[in-house]
Design a protein around this motif. Structure first.
Motif, PDB file in Angstrom:
ATOM      1  N   HIS A  18      -3.469  -5.500   5.427  1.00  0.00           N
ATOM      2  CA  HIS A  18      -2.702  -5.941   6.592  1.00  0.00           C
ATOM      3  C   HIS A  18      -1.858  -4.823   7.193  1.00  0.00           C
ATOM      4  O   HIS A  18      -1.167  -5.036   8.171  1.00  0.00           O
ATOM      5  CB  HIS A  18      -1.762  -7.094   6.198  1.00  0.00           C
ATOM      6  CG  HIS A  18      -2.457  -8.404   6.018  1.00  0.00           C
ATOM      7  ND1 HIS A  18      -3.452  -8.589   5.086  1.00  0.00           N
ATOM      8  CD2 HIS A  18      -2.307  -9.589   6.645  1.00  0.00           C
ATOM      9  CE1 HIS A  18      -3.869  -9.848   5.161  1.00  0.00           C
ATOM     10  NE2 HIS A  18      -3.195 -10.471   6.097  1.00  0.00           N
ATOM     11  N   HIS A  19      -1.852  -3.656   6.553  1.00  0.00           N
ATOM     12  CA  HIS A  19      -0.983  -2.544   6.987  1.00  0.00           C
ATOM     13  C   HIS A  19       0.448  -3.061   7.160  1.00  0.00           C
ATOM     14  O   HIS A  19       1.051  -2.952   8.233  1.00  0.00           O
ATOM     15  CB  HIS A  19      -1.546  -1.892   8.259  1.00  0.00           C
ATOM     16  CG  HIS A  19      -2.931  -1.363   8.040  1.00  0.00           C
ATOM     17  ND1 HIS A  19      -3.169  -0.133   7.469  1.00  0.00           N
ATOM     18  CD2 HIS A  19      -4.155  -1.914   8.243  1.00  0.00           C
ATOM     19  CE1 HIS A  19      -4.477   0.051   7.357  1.00  0.00           C
ATOM     20  NE2 HIS A  19      -5.092  -1.021   7.809  1.00  0.00           N
ATOM     21  N   CYS A  20       0.942  -3.660   6.068  1.00  0.00           N
ATOM     22  CA  CYS A  20       2.245  -4.348   6.063  1.00  0.00           C
ATOM     23  C   CYS A  20       3.355  -3.484   6.656  1.00  0.00           C
ATOM     24  O   CYS A  20       3.408  -2.283   6.445  1.00  0.00           O
ATOM     25  CB  CYS A  20       2.646  -4.711   4.638  1.00  0.00           C
ATOM     26  SG  CYS A  20       1.540  -5.884   3.841  1.00  0.00           S
ATOM     27  N   GLU A  21       4.256  -4.167   7.331  1.00  0.00           N
ATOM     28  CA  GLU A  21       5.453  -3.531   7.885  1.00  0.00           C
ATOM     29  C   GLU A  21       6.264  -2.856   6.771  1.00  0.00           C
ATOM     30  O   GLU A  21       6.711  -1.721   6.905  1.00  0.00           O
ATOM     31  CB  GLU A  21       6.335  -4.635   8.490  1.00  0.00           C
ATOM     32  CG  GLU A  21       6.697  -4.415   9.892  1.00  0.00           C
ATOM     33  CD  GLU A  21       7.432  -5.639  10.445  1.00  0.00           C
ATOM     34  OE1 GLU A  21       7.820  -5.558  11.595  1.00  0.00           O
ATOM     35  OE2 GLU A  21       7.617  -6.670   9.746  1.00  0.00           O
ATOM     36  N   SER A  22       6.470  -3.603   5.692  1.00  0.00           N
ATOM     37  CA  SER A  22       7.149  -3.044   4.531  1.00  0.00           C
ATOM     38  C   SER A  22       6.122  -3.088   3.405  1.00  0.00           C
ATOM     39  O   SER A  22       5.905  -4.111   2.790  1.00  0.00           O
ATOM     40  CB  SER A  22       8.372  -3.896   4.195  1.00  0.00           C
ATOM     41  OG  SER A  22       8.971  -3.390   3.036  1.00  0.00           O
ATOM     42  N   PRO A  65       4.434  -2.764   0.007  1.00  0.00           N
ATOM     43  CA  PRO A  65       4.768  -2.574  -1.410  1.00  0.00           C
ATOM     44  C   PRO A  65       3.871  -1.549  -2.107  1.00  0.00           C
ATOM     45  O   PRO A  65       4.273  -0.947  -3.093  1.00  0.00           O
ATOM     46  CB  PRO A  65       4.599  -3.969  -2.021  1.00  0.00           C
ATOM     47  CG  PRO A  65       3.853  -4.775  -1.032  1.00  0.00           C
ATOM     48  CD  PRO A  65       4.025  -4.146   0.306  1.00  0.00           C
ATOM     49  N   ASP A 121       5.568   1.868  -1.912  1.00  0.00           N
ATOM     50  CA  ASP A 121       6.662   1.971  -2.892  1.00  0.00           C
ATOM     51  C   ASP A 121       6.117   2.221  -4.294  1.00  0.00           C
ATOM     52  O   ASP A 121       6.716   2.956  -5.080  1.00  0.00           O
ATOM     53  CB  ASP A 121       7.469   0.655  -2.952  1.00  0.00           C
ATOM     54  CG  ASP A 121       8.454   0.544  -1.789  1.00  0.00           C
ATOM     55  OD1 ASP A 121       8.502   1.466  -0.961  1.00  0.00           O
ATOM     56  OD2 ASP A 121       9.160  -0.480  -1.731  1.00  0.00           O
ATOM     57  N   ALA A 122       5.016   1.568  -4.618  1.00  0.00           N
ATOM     58  CA  ALA A 122       4.523   1.595  -5.994  1.00  0.00           C
ATOM     59  C   ALA A 122       3.792   2.885  -6.339  1.00  0.00           C
ATOM     60  O   ALA A 122       3.642   3.223  -7.511  1.00  0.00           O
ATOM     61  CB  ALA A 122       3.595   0.402  -6.235  1.00  0.00           C
ATOM     62  N   ALA A 137       0.686  -3.973  -6.840  1.00  0.00           N
ATOM     63  CA  ALA A 137       1.689  -4.296  -5.826  1.00  0.00           C
ATOM     64  C   ALA A 137       1.149  -5.133  -4.672  1.00  0.00           C
ATOM     65  O   ALA A 137       1.880  -5.934  -4.100  1.00  0.00           O
ATOM     66  CB  ALA A 137       2.286  -3.002  -5.268  1.00  0.00           C
ATOM     67  N   CYS A 138      -0.121  -4.947  -4.310  1.00  0.00           N
ATOM     68  CA  CYS A 138      -0.644  -5.571  -3.079  1.00  0.00           C
ATOM     69  C   CYS A 138      -0.777  -7.083  -3.210  1.00  0.00           C
ATOM     70  O   CYS A 138      -1.592  -7.568  -3.990  1.00  0.00           O
ATOM     71  CB  CYS A 138      -1.999  -4.979  -2.698  1.00  0.00           C
ATOM     72  SG  CYS A 138      -2.684  -5.803  -1.235  1.00  0.00           S
ATOM     73  N   PRO A 139      -0.007  -7.860  -2.442  1.00  0.00           N
ATOM     74  CA  PRO A 139      -0.048  -9.320  -2.574  1.00  0.00           C
ATOM     75  C   PRO A 139      -1.287  -9.950  -1.948  1.00  0.00           C
ATOM     76  O   PRO A 139      -1.501 -11.151  -2.083  1.00  0.00           O
ATOM     77  CB  PRO A 139       1.224  -9.765  -1.848  1.00  0.00           C
ATOM     78  CG  PRO A 139       1.501  -8.700  -0.848  1.00  0.00           C
ATOM     79  CD  PRO A 139       0.998  -7.414  -1.452  1.00  0.00           C
ATOM     80  N   PHE A 140      -2.098  -9.165  -1.254  1.00  0.00           N
ATOM     81  CA  PHE A 140      -3.313  -9.692  -0.633  1.00  0.00           C
ATOM     82  C   PHE A 140      -4.569  -9.357  -1.441  1.00  0.00           C
ATOM     83  O   PHE A 140      -5.650  -9.789  -1.098  1.00  0.00           O
ATOM     84  CB  PHE A 140      -3.450  -9.151   0.795  1.00  0.00           C
ATOM     85  CG  PHE A 140      -2.312  -9.567   1.675  1.00  0.00           C
ATOM     86  CD1 PHE A 140      -2.241 -10.862   2.154  1.00  0.00           C
ATOM     87  CD2 PHE A 140      -1.284  -8.688   1.972  1.00  0.00           C
ATOM     88  CE1 PHE A 140      -1.170 -11.272   2.945  1.00  0.00           C
ATOM     89  CE2 PHE A 140      -0.212  -9.085   2.757  1.00  0.00           C
ATOM     90  CZ  PHE A 140      -0.155 -10.379   3.251  1.00  0.00           C
ATOM     91  N   VAL A 176      12.081   2.907  -6.221  1.00  0.00           N
ATOM     92  CA  VAL A 176      11.873   3.263  -4.809  1.00  0.00           C
ATOM     93  C   VAL A 176      12.505   2.205  -3.904  1.00  0.00           C
ATOM     94  O   VAL A 176      13.222   2.523  -2.950  1.00  0.00           O
ATOM     95  CB  VAL A 176      10.365   3.423  -4.498  1.00  0.00           C
ATOM     96  CG1 VAL A 176      10.144   3.641  -3.009  1.00  0.00           C
ATOM     97  CG2 VAL A 176       9.785   4.584  -5.301  1.00  0.00           C
ATOM     98  N   GLY A 220      -2.397  -8.144  -7.939  1.00  0.00           N
ATOM     99  CA  GLY A 220      -1.329  -8.171  -6.932  1.00  0.00           C
ATOM    100  C   GLY A 220      -1.071  -9.573  -6.399  1.00  0.00           C
ATOM    101  O   GLY A 220       0.079  -9.948  -6.143  1.00  0.00           O
ATOM    102  N   PHE A 258      -7.484 -14.209  -2.360  1.00  0.00           N
ATOM    103  CA  PHE A 258      -6.245 -14.513  -1.643  1.00  0.00           C
ATOM    104  C   PHE A 258      -6.325 -15.819  -0.858  1.00  0.00           C
ATOM    105  O   PHE A 258      -5.350 -16.570  -0.778  1.00  0.00           O
ATOM    106  CB  PHE A 258      -5.888 -13.355  -0.697  1.00  0.00           C
ATOM    107  CG  PHE A 258      -4.709 -13.649   0.166  1.00  0.00           C
ATOM    108  CD1 PHE A 258      -3.421 -13.533  -0.334  1.00  0.00           C
ATOM    109  CD2 PHE A 258      -4.870 -14.074   1.482  1.00  0.00           C
ATOM    110  CE1 PHE A 258      -2.322 -13.832   0.452  1.00  0.00           C
ATOM    111  CE2 PHE A 258      -3.770 -14.376   2.278  1.00  0.00           C
ATOM    112  CZ  PHE A 258      -2.501 -14.254   1.754  1.00  0.00           C
ATOM    113  N   GLU A 272       3.701 -10.456   7.737  1.00  0.00           N
ATOM    114  CA  GLU A 272       2.273 -10.697   7.514  1.00  0.00           C
ATOM    115  C   GLU A 272       2.009 -12.138   7.096  1.00  0.00           C
ATOM    116  O   GLU A 272       1.040 -12.759   7.535  1.00  0.00           O
ATOM    117  CB  GLU A 272       1.728  -9.723   6.462  1.00  0.00           C
ATOM    118  CG  GLU A 272       1.722  -8.268   6.913  1.00  0.00           C
ATOM    119  CD  GLU A 272       3.107  -7.629   6.956  1.00  0.00           C
ATOM    120  OE1 GLU A 272       4.018  -8.102   6.235  1.00  0.00           O
ATOM    121  OE2 GLU A 272       3.294  -6.669   7.725  1.00  0.00           O
TER     122      GLU A 272
END
Lengths: 161, 433
Positions: A60-64, A66, A69-70, A99-102, B295, B377, B403, B421
């Motif tokens: 999704h090319h997330c705004e924030s 994760p 960060d990871a 980290a990726c929730p998708f 981070v 994830g 998902f 999202e």
């Protein structure tokens, strides 16, 4: 930033987007050539059944994001909104997969994380041709653009299959 | 605005970059006791193993400080924080004043209380200098003992083995990786390591390091002597609390931070391995000394330091590693000694595939995935959001799980999924219905 959305009602789960994605990310960019060369192209998009139809899912090319960060190497990074993996720097620790929730990052056998990169090599192509998956979608379930435009598409009635 | 950051690893770098982005004119001072701290700590095992040359383990380019206009005090230790005077004192006596302070000074290896730790050839495995000194010693090393079977210990063991050293891992626990996984998964990794020629001895605590000036072996409590010219201690880490000990800054095992990554002192923040944050699974403060947490905490602290209200949702235990060709990801209450759960779901379809979900009521509180990690994830996000998975739990471990199966759950619990999202997906679902 332009992103890719899926109208689940229109998706037939034909798999054309998955195949087009894999071919786009092969070295020859040709299905038969890639297979002949013994390369097994890896798709960065997956079609999954869902209550409203089917979902063609990728990063999704997330705004924030994760995954950024990871990442312990800095391989996962952002360029003009697009979340990208620098394959030279990736060591295959799979912190991004964690980290990726998708579930949109593939831990490849080559110990490199693979994900949607919004087809950088198709830059310059116009309209639906800009992205391999969107271009390949026979029912126009995949849509590239802003979310507000995609919403207008969702407001249209579609024939249920 | 004058900001001091103590520490220049994951949390410190993330904070410095955020501060510079948010406030192009503020002053940023960074203090690190390492001369060249911009490398990625988790990558030192790759360097030890010879998988990455030194230049590949750097996390930021050498001009990081200049480019971000940071005044760097490198090779200097912050020995004391004076919250009332808003002052940090360095080991050379220098005093630096701040408007906002971030404690991102990390943690240090814990050493057991045994004799002989001062001998040449005994190492923690935390810093690039540890790896370099170990490599310099290798020509004289035939055998090594690694004390501790956690992530750090096993990474050191695998790295030394790759260098041709005869390695024995001596672990106090009955199983390997006991903080990260349960007994079954621990046994899979024991078999894997043994297959690759690493000896594993469980239920073994050290009594004494043997040798004159240099290590010659380890005497175990059992009376057994393990010969070694190199010993690596991987018995966990402890927050570097020295600068705040005896001050008004509140700490427990780490410096206690709130949802703004702020300590009890309004202009002192903490992030990374030194901090103890709210653990969303445990429901209380806990030290999760993990890269992703560092981070994120660094960024949230910096945003608040820059006057932009930002909230930290909390941390949770999680880790990912691959030894040889076998990856494992776990999160939440996944370790050997965790008891605070009601039920578990286990699937072991092959000798090197193991999946376990840990539930409290209908809520996922932990998981282990060995071998097949693709959905880690998605499952981790369900642990993090604390939503009920009652209707879903039987499907979570299937290979076909994806998902899309959690979309109805997200639609029903939108408040737990505030990110853009998810909100777009919820709107998509609403418009399609």
């Amino acid at each position: 930033m332009e992103r890719i959305f899926c109208d689940l009602r229109r998706c037939l789960a034909c798999g054309a987007c998955e195949l087009a994605c894999a071919v786009e990310h092969s070295s020859s960019k040709d299905l038969f050539q890639a297979v002949l060369e013994g390369e097994a192209p890896v798709r960065r998009r997956e079609v999954q059944p869902a209550p409203w139809g089917n979902l063609s899912l990728a990063c999704h090319h997330c705004e924030s994001a994760p995954c950024i960060d990871a990442c312990i190497t800095g391989a996962m990074h952002r360029e003009e909104g697009v979340v990208l993996v620098d394959q030279e720097r990736c060591v295959g620790c799979w912190m991004c997969v964690m980290a990726c929730p998708f579930g949109a990052i593939t831990p490849s056998k080559l110990k490199v994380a693979l994900k949607c990169d919004l087809c950088p090599e198709r830059e310059g192509k116009e309209g639906r041709e800009r992205y391999a998956c969107v271009a390949a979608c026979p029912t126009e379930a995949l849509f590239a653009g802003e979310f507000a435009e995609f919403k207008r598409l969702l407001e249209e009635e579609v024939v249920r299959y | 605005m004058k900001n001091i950051i103590i520490g220049s690893s994951a949390a410190g770098i993330s904070a410095a970059e955020t501060l510079r982005r948010e406030d192009p004119t503020c002053e940023i001072i960074m203090i690190s006791d390492e001369p060249n701290p911009l490398y990625s700590r988790p990558l030192i095992s790759y360097y030890l193993a010879g998988e990455l040359p030194e230049e590949r383990i750097y996390y930021r380019p050498p001009d990081f400080y200049e480019r971000n206009r940071i005044e760097a005090h490198l090779g200097r230790r912050a020995v004391r924080v004076e919250p009332r005077a808003n002052r940090v004192i360095l080991d050379n006596g220098e005093e630096l004043e701040y408007d906002n302070l971030l404690l991102a000074n990390g943690a240090s290896p814990t050493f057991p209380e045994i004799e002989g730790l001062d001998k040449a050839g005994v190492f923690g495995f935390r810093r690039l200098s540890d790896a370099k000194e170990m490599l310099a010693m290798l020509p004289q090393v035939k055998e090594a003992v690694v004390l501790g079977g956690g992530l750090v210990g096993l990474k050191a063991a695998v790295g030394l083995k790759a260098r041709g050293v005869d390695v024995t891992v001596a672990v106090g626990s009955p199983h390997l990786l006991s903080q990260m996984v349960d007994a079954r998964a621990g046994e899979i990794y024991r078999a894997l390591l043994e297959e690759h020629g690493i000896k594993v001895a469980t239920g073994m605590e050290p009594a004494k390091i043997l040798g004159d000036g240099r290590v010659t072996g380890v005497l175990m409590e059992s009376g057994e002597e393990l010969p070694a010219q190199l010993v690596v201690v991987g018995k966990g880490v402890r927050a570097n609390l020295e600068p705040v000990e005896g001050t008004e800054v509140q700490y427990d095992y780490g410096v206690i931070i709130d949802e703004h990554c702020r300590t009890n002192i309004p202009n002192i923040y903490a992030a990374g391995d030194v901090a103890q944050s709210y653990d969303v699974v445990r429901g209380r403060h806990w030290t999760n000394a993990l890269w992703p947490c560092a981070v994120e905490q660094g960024r949230v602290a910096a945003l608040n330091m820059a006057g932009k209200e930002a909230v930290y949702r909390g941390s949770m235990g999680m880790n990912s590693v691959q030894f040889f060709d076998l990856p494992v990801i776990s999160a939440g209450l996944a370790g050997l000694r965790e008891r605070d759960f009601d039920s578990e779901l286990i699937d072991q379809p092959g000798p090197r595939i193991y999946k376990r979900l840990v539930l409290r009521g209908d809520r996922l509180v932990g998981f282990i995935l060995v071998g097949e990690i693709e959905n880690a994830g998605i499952i981790r996000s369900l642990v993090e959001r604390g939503v009920s998975v009652a209707e879903l739990k039987d499907r979570l471990l299937r290979e076909s799980f994806g998902f899309s199966e959690i979309m109805p759950l997200i639609e029903g619990r939108g408040e737990r999924f505030p990110e853009r999202e998810y909100q777009e997906l919820i709107e998509t679902m609403r418009l399609m219905s």
